[in-house]
Write an enzyme that holds these catalytic residues in place. Structure first.
Site, PDB file in Angstrom:
ATOM      1  CG  PHE A   1      -1.716  -1.240   1.304  1.00  0.00           C
ATOM      2  CD1 PHE A   1      -2.968  -1.364   0.595  1.00  0.00           C
ATOM      3  CD2 PHE A   1      -1.524  -1.971   2.321  1.00  0.00           C
ATOM      4  CE1 PHE A   1      -4.097  -2.471   0.805  1.00  0.00           C
ATOM      5  CE2 PHE A   1      -2.207  -3.822   2.676  1.00  0.00           C
ATOM      6  CZ  PHE A   1      -3.031  -4.062   1.518  1.00  0.00           C
TER       7      PHE A   1
ATOM      8  CB  CYS B   1      -5.465   5.694   9.051  1.00  0.00           C
ATOM      9  SG  CYS B   1      -6.204   5.028   8.354  1.00  0.00           S
TER      10      CYS B   1
END
Length: 398
Positions: free
Chosen positions: A262, A352
């Site tokens: 990612f 996150c």
């Protein structure tokens, strides 16, 4: 401490008393009477912004610095506790006020008035911001001029204004609208020249179309200027990015080969002094990463790869001395299965979302991994949004 004392702030921002009652806009140390009256304690500060709590950009301006830092840590500890995991949590890094370098504002033309700002909490109504304690001043300085510009462009609907600080200055993408005609073009040029704008693009549903970009727009990551597509994902603050990058480099040590999963534009890829395989599903982001790495002659090997549909296999992961991953809010459940079984010595997991991180961490820990430490990062000042970086290793056999 009595049962009516607020002892902690829950994940959504409401305070919880010792006897389990909830109170909005409270802080640890406040007291909640039986009739719902709140008496402020030593950690309850006067919110600095005139728009709080109506504006949805912030939820926790009533917390002083100590209690906000404790909230950031507690969000992670609570998520881990829900999975039966304990580990060392470092002191959190908290971004200062007025340091956000990217944000999305909402714009609406209604009744002869141009409204521009964040949405109200739990509402589609827009707060027409007159001040902002989270935006970098260079971005907030554009709010009033943008209202004027949108009127000149004959903006007559609702749309979004994406603001980002690029290397060359403010980068603006306006969605849901495209200007037409010579007067609009002249107004746009005058605005860009007056405010030293790096780029302006519009997207009326057919993809971003750039109408102003004197020099190619870039963002420097790990010392490397990388082409910046409009409204790209970046870490919210420069200091927050630095804190996460420092934690990742601390976690992986000095490996020869690293897999960055990612990878995005290359926030961590460009900072890692090793051969890096970078997997990313977004074609624009991957193209920018590749262009930046090639120009800087970095040993980066990018691949367009959707890690949800085609995660790296155990055999592929075993080739690397370290793995770094920074998945979206949904986490990396599909990739975590192979990570749990691989022989890579160390994993640096950036997240996150503490809840999905804890879920994936449980899979890794059940397979014999351990969390050495977690570094909390509060980039979204006074919000309930929390980020972290964690180091996973396998315990040495006794």
């Amino acid at each position: 401490m009595t049962d009516d004392t607020i002892i902690r702030i829950a994940a959504r921002g409401d305070g919880i008393t010792a006897d389990g009652r909830h109170a909005a806009l409270s802080a640890p140390g406040d007291t909640l009477a039986a009739d719902g009256t709140l008496t402020h304690g030593p950690h309850h500060q006067t919110p600095p912004c005139i728009h709080f709590p109506t504006c949805g950009g912030c939820q926790l301006q009533q917390l002083d610095d100590q209690s906000y830092a404790e909230f950031v840590t507690d969000r992670i500890a609570s998520a881990l506790d829900g999975q039966g995991i304990t580990t060392m949590i470092r002191e959190p890094h908290i971004s200062p006020p007025r340091t956000r370098r990217r944000a999305t504002l909402h714009a609406e033309a209604k009744g002869g008035r141009m409204t521009l700002g964040f949405a109200e909490e739990k509402s589609h109504a827009i707060v027409d911001i007159k001040e902002c304690w989270i935006l970098d001043p260079r971005l907030f300085a554009l709010v009033a001029p943008l209202r004027v510009l949108l009127r000149k462009l004959n903006f007559k609907r609702r749309g979004d204004v994406h603001l980002t600080l690029a290397d060359q200055g403010p980068d603006i993408l306006i969605t849901g609208f495209a200007p037409e005609g010579l007067p609009a073009a002249e107004a746009l040029v005058a605005f860009c020249e007056a405010h030293k704008i790096a780029r302006v693009a519009f997207n009326d549903g057919m993809g971003p179309e750039t109408l102003w970009e004197p020099d190619a727009c870039t963002i420097t990551l790990g010392g490397v200027p990388v082409p910046l597509p409009p409204a790209s994902f970046l870490q919210a603050t420069v200091d927050g990015e630095a804190a996460l990058t420092t934690a990742v480099l601390d976690a992986i040590g000095k490996p020869a080969t690293v897999a960055d999963l990612f990878a995005g534009l290359g926030t961590f890829t460009m900072a890692i002094p090793a051969k890096v395989y970078a997997a990313e599903a977004g074609r624009d982001a991957l193209g920018s990463l590749k262009a930046g790495a090639n120009a800087a002659r970095r040993p980066v090997f990018p691949e367009h790869r959707d890690l949800y549909r085609r995660p790296l296999t155990v055999a592929e992961l075993d080739r690397f001395d370290a793995v770094v991953l920074d998945p979206p809010r949904s986490g990396a459940r599909e990739q975590a299965v192979a990570l749990a079984a691989c022989k890579t010595p160390v994993i640096a997991y950036v997240s996150c979302n503490p809840a999905t991180f804890a879920r994936d961490a449980k899979d890794l820990c059940d397979a014999g991994w351990q969390i050495d430490w977690i570094q909390p990062v509060g980039q979204f000042r006074w919000s309930t949004h929390v980020e972290l970086a964690a180091k996973f290793t396998r315990p040495s056999p006794q």
